[in-house]
Design an enzyme around this catalytic site. Structure first.
Site, PDB file in Angstrom:
ATOM      1  N   TYR A   1      93.411  35.311   2.543  1.00  0.00           N
ATOM      2  CA  TYR A   1      94.484  34.520   3.122  1.00  0.00           C
ATOM      3  C   TYR A   1      95.150  35.306   4.259  1.00  0.00           C
ATOM      4  CZ  TYR A   1      94.541  31.384  -1.013  1.00  0.00           C
ATOM      5  OH  TYR A   1      94.222  30.491  -1.989  1.00  0.00           O
TER       6      TYR A   1
ATOM      7  N   ASN B   1     100.402  28.288   1.063  1.00  0.00           N
ATOM      8  CA  ASN B   1     101.077  28.325  -0.232  1.00  0.00           C
ATOM      9  C   ASN B   1     101.032  29.737  -0.788  1.00  0.00           C
ATOM     10  OD1 ASN B   1     101.774  27.974  -3.067  1.00  0.00           O
ATOM     11  ND2 ASN B   1     101.599  25.786  -2.728  1.00  0.00           N
ATOM     12  N   ALA B   2     100.267  30.041  -1.838  1.00  0.00           N
ATOM     13  CA  ALA B   2     100.128  31.395  -2.384  1.00  0.00           C
ATOM     14  C   ALA B   2     101.457  31.958  -2.866  1.00  0.00           C
ATOM     15  CB  ALA B   2      99.496  32.337  -1.351  1.00  0.00           C
ATOM     16  N   GLU B   3     102.391  31.070  -3.234  1.00  0.00           N
ATOM     17  CA  GLU B   3     103.706  31.503  -3.688  1.00  0.00           C
ATOM     18  C   GLU B   3     104.384  32.379  -2.638  1.00  0.00           C
ATOM     19  OE1 GLU B   3     101.813  29.517  -6.178  1.00  0.00           O
ATOM     20  OE2 GLU B   3     101.022  31.548  -6.363  1.00  0.00           O
TER      21      GLU B   3
ATOM     22  N   ASN C   1      95.800  23.750   3.333  1.00  0.00           N
ATOM     23  CA  ASN C   1      95.794  23.970   1.888  1.00  0.00           C
ATOM     24  C   ASN C   1      96.413  22.773   1.177  1.00  0.00           C
ATOM     25  OD1 ASN C   1      95.795  25.955  -0.555  1.00  0.00           O
ATOM     26  ND2 ASN C   1      97.904  25.222  -0.481  1.00  0.00           N
ATOM     27  N   GLU C   2      95.751  22.275   0.148  1.00  0.00           N
ATOM     28  CA  GLU C   2      96.326  21.316  -0.797  1.00  0.00           C
ATOM     29  C   GLU C   2      97.232  20.284  -0.123  1.00  0.00           C
ATOM     30  OE1 GLU C   2      96.488  24.285  -4.694  1.00  0.00           O
ATOM     31  OE2 GLU C   2      98.286  23.973  -3.501  1.00  0.00           O
TER      32      GLU C   2
ATOM     33  N   TYR D   1      94.104  24.487 -12.098  1.00  0.00           N
ATOM     34  CA  TYR D   1      94.754  25.522 -12.899  1.00  0.00           C
ATOM     35  C   TYR D   1      95.019  24.926 -14.286  1.00  0.00           C
ATOM     36  CZ  TYR D   1      95.309  28.050  -8.539  1.00  0.00           C
ATOM     37  OH  TYR D   1      95.058  28.713  -7.359  1.00  0.00           O
TER      38      TYR D   1
ATOM     39  N   GLU E   1      89.463  26.927  -5.561  1.00  0.00           N
ATOM     40  CA  GLU E   1      90.511  27.593  -6.335  1.00  0.00           C
ATOM     41  C   GLU E   1      90.375  27.179  -7.787  1.00  0.00           C
ATOM     42  OE1 GLU E   1      94.695  27.652  -5.313  1.00  0.00           O
ATOM     43  OE2 GLU E   1      94.211  27.438  -3.187  1.00  0.00           O
TER      44      GLU E   1
ATOM     45  N   TYR F   1      99.808  38.709 -11.206  1.00  0.00           N
ATOM     46  CA  TYR F   1      99.098  37.473 -11.541  1.00  0.00           C
ATOM     47  C   TYR F   1      98.282  37.584 -12.832  1.00  0.00           C
ATOM     48  CZ  TYR F   1      98.141  32.768  -9.826  1.00  0.00           C
ATOM     49  OH  TYR F   1      98.141  31.390  -9.664  1.00  0.00           O
TER      50      TYR F   1
END
Length: 945
Positions: free
Chosen positions: A38, A82-84, A142-143, A197, A233, A299
């Site tokens: 990323y 995203n990726a928090e 993304n998403e 997820y 993912e 994580y």
């Protein structure tokens, strides 16, 4: 990617470029063939028109390290990732300067992202696999959803920009769940995939499972059967929120049993391209995180935040090396499962569930078996009646059934080829490795030591070794040899050795101590010479070390191994006959065949841990110096040089909830990240008794409020608080200028639909009268003129000490007060102070030290920022948690020099607090990736703003 696994790695969460090779080498050592990388728009494009690919933001070192390690890259540059991360990766300046809706085809948004995307494309172009580089795909955003049309046209704009700027590799996309977006129509990508997820993100009950998803294969057949089945993912861990149970619980939630059941269910869906999130999470240092997560982004991954290997890494390796070893598994047809029925197959055991994949060219069968109730922890048994090349067989033949120990999956093989010409009729044991080593076909099987296992293979060559262990039985079965392994078998067992074949069996723990490093091609004209299958098909098996990073075979016949040790170990080597000697990290290791009962295939030696390991201990943090960092509340402080917050319009979506029309959002003034200070002035008449303030900092934020030099209170909880701040008696100066000072902790911008987050004061009013002036101060220089270009846009906030550079190496604290950190602030009450100390490290060369800073674990009303050599590497929230330990890597720490630690202590109440801080070494390894450069620019004089 051919059939195989990739994992996610955010290089920006490990801002030490020389350590990226460490992570890539560990990926390859596990058998992976690709990494998903990323890139964060906000970090590399800190201001309009400013593209910064310097230092740890550089792209070429990523590509070079990947190529050296031998791993392909799927690049995910967003713009939204995203990726928090704060704003999901969108540049903070864009959240306030772009008037239109983000992530649409709006002209001003396109103008915002175009320089960044063009910069990415320019870096990608010469590094694509078509030009001998490691990049095999680029993901679009993304998403998202394909409706309304403005979103689809945004994707089309991105795709056109990449294509027009020389990107020729496939463009991909990850669809949240099964949304059917961007498969066809405007914005459609070359390769579609979904993300999933299945366990969610609550690690509080790590043994409570949700069931596997059953319809992935059917969904793929419905929506994009002409494309490879891609899962870009899939859950590899979980993030943990403020106040959560911690990442050890997340590791347990998604541990080896989860990998065993859920990842093999993905195989059962016939997915051919899978990428798991994350392999290495790293650290959300500075202002990187979105409000839902704290500093650690461990994580619960297979590689922990410290870069240590976890038990999940072992299971990952067992799976990935099977895939690497099994070319027949890369091309399979989905035949059926228990719910649909499988022609010619009978499953005996109602508690089990089986799926059959079959290679259409060779007939190899892969029966993937798990519990019918995938959450079950019960012991169950099954047998299979299956067609094979010698007719229908019921497996197993020498005992009644195959066991599944609760949350366990198995791949039962039929008509499996290994090496150049060897054949397995069937196996209930799992394949760890299969291939050819020096002209000998090698098969390495494993299975639980408390279970029975069985396999039948066709032997070739004259045997030189047969098993001596009583738990392993061989019997003739036509042209095949039937092998039964009874419970109790541990360690490595040679089942069969000849000049043509080597068949091994072990328990899973022993198998995981082995490595199969790629021996690079000696043809330097091959651009992918380090890549398995594409540059080299030569390997060896090495057992014993903590990690084998790489291996080469010299012209003189030396097998040169490099890697890490965490303890002394027996070295086991299976190598071509051309290997005459073995070295470890440049030192010759005597090896021979004498320890293996006449084997001419397996040689052993001994690796000893360095004697100086025990002497490597961390220093004690002492000699702290202290200075107050809140002059803003003292009489006579002037904020004349601060920015006057006088905007009356904003592009941020949510508008103020009350006030006089002025906008007090930090992003509108260039201060989106970390701590921001606000000062509201009013001329008092004497009737003012309180102020109503609504303060927004994002989840888990805090703010403290003073009237003049008197503390009123602090606030926290949720994303926003709305409270009456009553002025203490005698705090107002009638007929004079009075100032309300607010310290507001910005926890980052939200993701998804609220990237334009309203961080700041969303409402303000006095009980009577009006504020005359509001001033605001965040990090020095805002977006354009922040001085610390090396550490970057998100490293600092607006506290006085940060603005002065007190956290930087070389700042002179000789005139400061000596005061222990554990003594807290001198006032014993609310406030902000800086504590600074230095220490020296002298770590011997060839050592990899996993270092952390450990705070006290007491619930106390304070927040602390940890600066290490100027890098904001930790935010401790002592009254919420859960994080108390903060790993800091070499490269941030100077292993051979002076190090500076600065602690910002923010006491939230008029209560004394007593923090403590220790430097600890979690582990010390012999080895490491090599030389690690330090890039810690020292203090230079700054203009206080």
């Amino acid at each position: 990617m051919t059939k195989g696994s990739s994992y996610k790695f955010h290089t920006f969460r490990l801002p030490v470029p020389d350590l990226w090779l460490d992570i890539f080498q560990k990926m390859v050592a596990a058998g992976l063939n690709a990494a998903s990388i990323y890139i964060h728009w906000g970090l590399t494009n800190p201001a309009p028109g400013v593209i910064d690919f310097d230092d740890w933001r550089a792209l070429q070192p990523i590509f070079d390290a990947a190529k050296l390690a031998g791993i392909f890259i799927v690049l995910r540059p967003g713009p939204y990732i995203n990726a928090e991360t704060t704003a999901g990766g969108i540049a903070h300046w864009a959240t306030s300067l772009v008037a239109s809706e983000l992530r649409t085809n709006a002209t001003d948004f396109k103008e915002a992202w175009t320089p960044y995307v063009e910069g990415i494309a320019a870096a990608v172009k010469p590094n694509q696999v078509s030009s001998g580089g490691p990049i095999i795909a680029v993901q679009i955003d993304n998403e998202y959803s394909q409706t309304p049309i403005q979103r689809a046209e945004y994707f089309a704009q991105l795709e056109r920009s990449f294509l027009d700027n020389g990107v020729v590799v496939p463009l991909t996309y990850n669809d949240p769940n099964e949304g059917r977006n961007f498969i066809n129509g405007t914005g459609a990508v070359d390769i579609y995939g979904l993300d999933s997820y299945p366990q969610g993100f609550d690690c509080s009950h790590p043994r409570d499972w949700r069931p596997v998803v059953l319809n992935y294969h059917q969904y793929h057949e419905q929506v994009n059967p002409s494309q490879p089945w891609y899962i870009p993912e899939f859950q590899g861990g979980s993030f943990d929120p403020w106040g959560g149970p911690g990442y050890d619980a997340c590791e347990l939630l998604t541990g080896p049993d989860f990998q065993d059941v859920f990842y093999k269910q993905n195989w059962a869906s016939n997915a051919k391209l899978i990428s798991y999130y994350m392999l290495y999470g790293g650290t959300s240092w500075g202002g990187i995180p979105f409000p839902g997560v704290y500093t650690s982004y461990d994580y619960g991954s297979a590689i922990r935040e410290s870069r240590a290997l976890s038990p999940k890494f072992d299971e990952l390796k067992r799976q990935a090396l099977f895939i690497r070893s099994s070319p027949e598994f890369r091309k399979t047809d989905w035949i059926g499962d228990t719910s649909t029925g499988i022609p010619g197959v009978t499953l005996n055991g109602s508690a089990a569930f089986v799926t059959l994949l079959k290679n259409p060219d060779t007939g190899s069968g892969f029966f993937i078996v798990r519990q019918n109730n995938s959450t079950s922890t019960a012991l169950t048994n099954f047998s299979l009646t299956v067609p094979t090349s010698v007719g229908t067989l019921t497996i197993p033949q020498t005992f009644n059934s195959v066991a599944l120990n609760g949350r366990q999956s198995k791949v039962i093989l039929t008509d499996y080829t290994f090496g150049s010409k060897s054949h397995v009729l069937y196996s209930t044991a799992s394949v760890f490795f299969a291939g050819t080593i020096g002209g000998r076909d090698v098969l390495f099987l494993f299975g639980d030591s408390d279970q029975s296992h069985e396999f039948s293979f066709t032997p070739s060559g004259k045997p030189t070794i047969r098993p001596t262990e009583s738990n392993v039985k061989l019997s003739k079965d036509g042209s095949s040899t039937l092998v039964s392994v009874l419970p109790g078998s541990t360690g490595l067992v040679t089942v069969w050795e000849s000049d043509a074949q080597l068949v091994l069996f072990s328990d899973p723990v022993t198998a995981a101590t082995f490595w199969a490093p790629v021996i690079p091609s000696t043809d330097n004209s091959t651009p992918l010479k380090n890549f398995w299958q594409f540059g080299s098909n030569t390997t060896v098996l090495v057992g014993g070390p903590y990690l084998v990073r790489n291996a080469t075979i010299t012209r003189s016949g030396e097998l040169a191994l490099r890697g890490d040790l965490n303890d002394s170990a027996i070295l086991t080597v299976i190598a071509p006959p051309s290997v005459k000697s073995v070295s470890w990290n440049g030192v010759r290791v005597p090896t021979d065949f004498t320890g293996n009962s006449g084997s001419r295939a397996i040689r052993t030696g001994h690796l000893s841990l360095s004697s100086d390991i025990e002497s490597i201990t961390p220093p004690t943090l002492t000699d702290w110096k202290f200075a107050d960092s809140l002059p803003e509340i003292k009489p006579g402080f002037s904020d004349a040089d601060w920015i006057v917050a006088n905007h009356t319009t904003t592009n941020i979506t949510t508008k103020p909830i009350f006030g006089d029309g002025r906008i007090l959002y930090g992003c509108d003034y260039g201060f989106c990240e970390n701590i921001v200070l606000w000062r509201g002035h009013f001329n008092a008449t004497g009737s003012e008794t309180s102020a109503n303030l609504a303060i927004n900092g994002g989840s888990a934020f805090a703010a403290s409020v003073w009237i003049n030099d008197q503390f009123i209170s602090s606030t926290s909880g949720g994303s926003e608080t709305n409270a009456i701040y009553t002025f203490p008696e005698g705090s107002i100066h009638e007929g004079a200028d009075n100032v309300i000072t607010v310290i507001q902790d910005n926890m980052g911008n939200d993701e998804d639909s609220n990237e334009k987050s309203q961080r700041g004061i969303t409402g303000f009013k006095l009980n009577t009268g009006n504020f005359s002036v509001w001033s605001v101060q965040g990090k020095v220089g805002g977006y354009l003129e922040y001085p610390d270009k090396a550490r970057g846009i998100l490293n600092e906030g607006g506290l006085f000490g940060e603005r002065e550079g007190w956290h930087l190496p070389g700042f002179d604290t000789s005139t400061w007060t000596s005061r222990s950190l554990s003594d807290g602030l001198p006032s014993g009450g609310a406030g902000v102070g800086f504590f600074v100390t230095t220490f020296d490290l002298s770590i011997p060369k060839g050592k990899d030290v996993f270092a952390s800073f450990q705070f006290d674990s007491i619930n106390q009303p304070y927040r602390a920022i940890l600066f290490v050599n100027g890098w904001h590497f930790g935010k401790r929230v002592a009254n919420m948690g859960p994080q108390t330990k903060f790993p800091v890597p070499q490269g941030i720490l100077d292993y051979n020099g002076k190090n500076t630690v600065a602690i910002v202590l923010w006491a939230l109440e008029n209560t004394a607090v007593s923090p403590s801080l220790d430097l600890i070494f979690d582990n010390v390894l012999d080895g490491g990736v090599g030389s690690i450069a330090v890039n810690n620019p020292p203090w230079k004089s700054r203009l206080t703003i």
